[in-house]
Design an enzyme around this catalytic site. Structure first.
Site, PDB file in Angstrom:
ATOM      1  N   ALA A   1      32.108  42.482  30.580  1.00 12.88           N
ATOM      2  CA  ALA A   1      31.297  41.471  30.027  1.00 12.88           C
ATOM      3  C   ALA A   1      29.943  42.021  29.630  1.00 12.88           C
ATOM      4  O   ALA A   1      29.345  41.751  28.780  1.00 12.88           O
ATOM      5  CB  ALA A   1      31.323  40.226  30.630  1.00 12.88           C
TER       6      ALA A   1
ATOM      7  N   VAL B   1      36.698  36.367  33.128  1.00 13.58           N
ATOM      8  CA  VAL B   1      36.074  37.357  32.290  1.00 13.58           C
ATOM      9  C   VAL B   1      35.649  38.453  33.218  1.00 13.58           C
ATOM     10  O   VAL B   1      34.633  37.868  34.063  1.00 13.58           O
ATOM     11  CB  VAL B   1      34.961  36.757  31.525  1.00 13.58           C
ATOM     12  CG1 VAL B   1      34.511  37.951  30.467  1.00 13.58           C
ATOM     13  CG2 VAL B   1      35.551  35.485  30.449  1.00 13.58           C
ATOM     14  N   CYS B   2      35.976  39.698  33.108  1.00  9.29           N
ATOM     15  CA  CYS B   2      35.610  40.810  33.774  1.00  9.29           C
ATOM     16  C   CYS B   2      34.016  40.807  33.786  1.00  9.29           C
ATOM     17  O   CYS B   2      33.552  41.128  32.450  1.00  9.29           O
ATOM     18  CB  CYS B   2      36.143  41.924  33.666  1.00  9.29           C
ATOM     19  SG  CYS B   2      35.222  43.468  34.192  1.00  9.29           S
ATOM     20  N   ILE B   3      33.236  40.745  34.788  1.00  7.51           N
ATOM     21  CA  ILE B   3      31.723  40.928  34.713  1.00  7.51           C
ATOM     22  C   ILE B   3      31.463  42.210  34.237  1.00  7.51           C
ATOM     23  O   ILE B   3      30.524  42.277  33.489  1.00  7.51           O
ATOM     24  CB  ILE B   3      31.032  40.528  36.204  1.00  7.51           C
ATOM     25  CG1 ILE B   3      29.783  40.488  35.843  1.00  7.51           C
ATOM     26  CG2 ILE B   3      31.523  41.510  37.215  1.00  7.51           C
ATOM     27  CD1 ILE B   3      28.887  39.771  37.123  1.00  7.51           C
TER      28      ILE B   3
ATOM     29  N   PHE C   1      40.674  38.464  31.384  1.00  8.35           N
ATOM     30  CA  PHE C   1      39.973  38.910  30.190  1.00  8.35           C
ATOM     31  C   PHE C   1      39.315  40.394  30.511  1.00  8.35           C
ATOM     32  O   PHE C   1      38.415  40.263  31.137  1.00  8.35           O
ATOM     33  CB  PHE C   1      39.143  38.125  29.259  1.00  8.35           C
ATOM     34  CG  PHE C   1      39.946  36.994  29.064  1.00  8.35           C
ATOM     35  CD1 PHE C   1      40.515  36.834  27.483  1.00  8.35           C
ATOM     36  CD2 PHE C   1      39.967  35.712  29.678  1.00  8.35           C
ATOM     37  CE1 PHE C   1      41.186  35.751  27.253  1.00  8.35           C
ATOM     38  CE2 PHE C   1      40.664  34.641  29.069  1.00  8.35           C
ATOM     39  CZ  PHE C   1      41.361  34.485  28.024  1.00  8.35           C
TER      40      PHE C   1
END
Lengths: 134, 130
Positions: free
Chosen positions: B82, B77-79, B39
């Site tokens: 995010a 989820v891409c940090i 994501f």
């Protein structure tokens, strides 16, 4: 490790949405994986490489200088679609200079940006193993 | 075949995440593997467990959580994306001195390297976005 041809397709203007910036972040991180990397710029994406960008008036970071550092990450193939430039009244002179040092040619400085036709762009895409579109 | 999937638009505003969900389900039903979904951009907003859609609407986050649980899919989820958008797991919330976290079960926050790795390790990478 397997080496694949990664193609990052940039279709959006540099500002207005975050796609261009977050695409460049993937390119920089991806460089650590020693893959064969190319970038494609088409549609409004060609604006990402224009020179003289100034974002003072919109309160966001001007990240265009980062493109000039890509050579240090062994990212040396930036394909720009000629038709997309022409449709927007742009020419090669409107783009910033992005150079890399060719280790196979006594570190000669060479341009990373190649302007190619829409038909050639299709070939570039067909030759990619992994296409990431932004 | 092994598919990697990228979701790059947010839930409820855009069809992309629904199409991705249906694609993953169809691929699994057809006997393919989907080891990971990544994501990115506004797609990271799928991972909040605090969204409350009306009861007669699909719950996108819960659908993904259930699908991941049932099939062992790694929902990453891409940090960087995010953090920009206020999505934190417990570790990150503590590390950044924030008073809450909101990542749903089945999702994990990690780096963009996971996206590149997915591209290398799968046969096809399919992006759902704009």
């Amino acid at each position: 490790m397997t080496i694949k041809n990664f193609l990052y397709v940039n279709r959006k203007a540099p500002y207005g949405t975050i796609y261009a910036l977050e695409s460049l972040e993937v390119v920089l991180i991806g460089a650590a994986f020693d893959q064969d990397v190319s970038l494609a710029f088409l549609d409004d994406g060609v604006f990402q490489l224009t020179k003289g960008q100034n974002t003072d008036g919109i309160g966001v970071k001007n990240f265009s200088p980062t493109f000039r550092a890509l050579g240090d990450y062994d990212v040396t193939k930036l394909y720009v679609e000629a038709e997309s430039l022409a449709e927007r009244g742009l020419t090669a002179d409107d783009l910033q200079e992005v150079m890399y040092e060719d280790e196979d040619d006594d570190w000669a400085e060479k341009p990373s940006i190649k302007i190619i036709s829409r038909a050639e762009m299709a070939d570039v895409m067909a030759g990619a193993d992994v296409v990431l579109s932004f | 075949m092994k598919f990697g999937v990228v979701v790059s638009e947010g839930p409820y505003t855009h069809q992309a995440v629904d199409s991705a969900y249906l694609f993953v389900k169809a691929a699994l039903d057809a006997g393919h593997e989907v080891p990971r979904v990544f994501f990115y951009h506004d797609g990271v907003n799928v991972s909040t467990r605090l969204s409350i859609p009306p009861q007669d609407e699909r719950n996108i986050q819960q659908n993904w959580t259930a699908l991941a649980k049932g099939h062992g899919i790694d929902l990453v989820v891409c940090i960087a994306a995010a953090q920009r958008r206020g999505l934190l797991d417990e570790n990150e919330a503590t590390r950044q001195g924030k008073d809450a976290n909101n990542i749903a079960e089945g999702f994990r926050i990690s780096g963009l390297g996971q996206l590149i790795e997915m591209g290398i390790q799968t046969d096809r990478l399919v992006t759902f976005g704009d």
